[in-house]
Design a protein around this motif. Sequence first.
Motif, PDB file in Angstrom:
ATOM      1  N   CYS A 126       0.829  -1.213   0.000  1.00  8.15           N
ATOM      2  CA  CYS A 126       0.000   0.000   0.000  1.00  8.15           C
ATOM      3  C   CYS A 126       0.861   1.260   0.000  1.00  8.15           C
ATOM      4  O   CYS A 126       0.505   2.258  -0.634  1.00  8.15           O
ATOM      5  CB  CYS A 126      -0.919   0.001   1.222  1.00  8.15           C
ATOM      6  SG  CYS A 126      -2.481  -0.875   0.954  1.00  8.15           S
ATOM      7  N   THR A 131       0.577   4.121  -2.840  1.00 10.38           N
ATOM      8  CA  THR A 131       0.219   5.484  -2.446  1.00 10.38           C
ATOM      9  C   THR A 131       1.301   6.469  -2.856  1.00 10.38           C
ATOM     10  O   THR A 131       0.998   7.595  -3.283  1.00 10.38           O
ATOM     11  CB  THR A 131      -0.018   5.563  -0.929  1.00 10.38           C
ATOM     12  OG1 THR A 131      -0.944   4.550  -0.531  1.00 10.38           O
ATOM     13  CG2 THR A 131      -0.584   6.914  -0.536  1.00 10.38           C
ATOM     14  N   GLY A 178      -3.600   9.632  -0.125  1.00  7.50           N
ATOM     15  CA  GLY A 178      -3.959   8.841   1.047  1.00  7.50           C
ATOM     16  C   GLY A 178      -5.461   8.631   1.161  1.00  7.50           C
ATOM     17  O   GLY A 178      -5.921   7.540   1.534  1.00  7.50           O
ATOM     18  N   MET A 184      -6.428   6.026  -1.298  1.00  7.84           N
ATOM     19  CA  MET A 184      -6.061   4.696  -0.799  1.00  7.84           C
ATOM     20  C   MET A 184      -7.030   4.221   0.272  1.00  7.84           C
ATOM     21  O   MET A 184      -7.394   3.030   0.320  1.00  7.84           O
ATOM     22  CB  MET A 184      -4.631   4.725  -0.248  1.00  7.84           C
ATOM     23  CG  MET A 184      -4.165   3.403   0.336  1.00  7.84           C
ATOM     24  SD  MET A 184      -4.360   1.972  -0.773  1.00  7.84           S
ATOM     25  CE  MET A 184      -3.100   2.312  -1.990  1.00  7.84           C
ATOM     26  N   ASN A 185      -7.496   5.135   1.121  1.00  8.90           N
ATOM     27  CA  ASN A 185      -8.496   4.758   2.122  1.00  8.90           C
ATOM     28  C   ASN A 185      -9.817   4.358   1.467  1.00  8.90           C
ATOM     29  O   ASN A 185     -10.581   3.579   2.042  1.00  8.90           O
ATOM     30  CB  ASN A 185      -8.737   5.905   3.090  1.00  8.90           C
ATOM     31  CG  ASN A 185      -7.568   6.105   4.037  1.00  8.90           C
ATOM     32  OD1 ASN A 185      -6.651   5.280   4.109  1.00  8.90           O
ATOM     33  ND2 ASN A 185      -7.582   7.207   4.764  1.00  8.90           N
ATOM     34  N   CYS A 227      -8.456   0.550  -0.023  1.00 11.30           N
ATOM     35  CA  CYS A 227      -7.958  -0.513   0.855  1.00 11.30           C
ATOM     36  C   CYS A 227      -8.906  -0.701   2.032  1.00 11.30           C
ATOM     37  O   CYS A 227      -9.232   0.248   2.750  1.00 11.30           O
ATOM     38  CB  CYS A 227      -6.554  -0.163   1.351  1.00 11.30           C
ATOM     39  SG  CYS A 227      -5.870  -1.398   2.485  1.00 11.30           S
ATOM     40  N   HIS A 245      -0.467   3.838   4.623  1.00  8.39           N
ATOM     41  CA  HIS A 245      -1.266   4.958   4.134  1.00  8.39           C
ATOM     42  C   HIS A 245      -0.737   6.320   4.597  1.00  8.39           C
ATOM     43  O   HIS A 245      -0.840   7.299   3.866  1.00  8.39           O
ATOM     44  CB  HIS A 245      -2.718   4.814   4.586  1.00  8.39           C
ATOM     45  CG  HIS A 245      -3.388   3.571   4.098  1.00  8.39           C
ATOM     46  ND1 HIS A 245      -4.759   3.386   4.142  1.00  8.39           N
ATOM     47  CD2 HIS A 245      -2.894   2.429   3.541  1.00  8.39           C
ATOM     48  CE1 HIS A 245      -5.070   2.198   3.647  1.00  8.39           C
ATOM     49  NE2 HIS A 245      -3.952   1.595   3.293  1.00  8.39           N
TER      50      HIS A 245
END
Length: 233
Positions: free
Chosen positions: A150, A154, A193, A196-197, A200, A212
């Motif tokens: 991750c 990111t 970020g 990515m949240n 993921c 992250h």
Amino acid sequence: MTSEPNATDLPEFDDIPDPVGSLGVRAAPRPPALNGEALQRSATRNRRVAALMLSVSWLAAHLTVYGLRADLASLPPLYIAVEIALPFALAAASLAVALGVGRLGLGLSIAALSALAILGPLSFWLMAAGAPLPRVPEANSDSWLGAFVCMDITLAWAGVPILCAALSLRRAFPVAAGFRSALVGAACGLFAGAVMNLHCANVDRFHMLLGHAVPVLVAVLVGAFVLRRTARA
């Protein structure tokens, strides 16, 4: 009582030359043409808009390919607010403050720049470390391998927006270039970020911090020390 003199009393008055009239009357100077400057401002604005659109498209395309997290519909509203909505809002605020011209055209105050450059990434870290977990993390969700995967993704997601910023913000910051560049880096990192949240579904705190949140800090440092070189006027 004597009378006032007139032209007949002073026959030679007309022979006196006029010192002002002999210089001639010059037309008022025309203001300088601003067409070139206006075109330059327009081109600069177009470059920044294109950089922003390319950055958003880059992240949106990857989110489309990787997909949204499977548990998005079941997440509590508070978790969505602090882990997804807040980073997006902080990214937008960071970029707006970094590019703000201020009253004198030299940007906003150092206090506002430094405060947001610190509080924006710090809040992302605090939410990753302390936000209430929506569920118990799965087994092996704290693995180093998953966190590094991750983190790499990111960083890649934040890298292209930072590159676009470097190309579109050449000599854009006459003062406080370090703080403003750090804010631009923070905006790129927070945006990546938040995306990515959205993707993921791992809620483990170790994974969130390393995978992250670390890229957000890296983006801030890249902005402060690398982007500043091209953005400083």
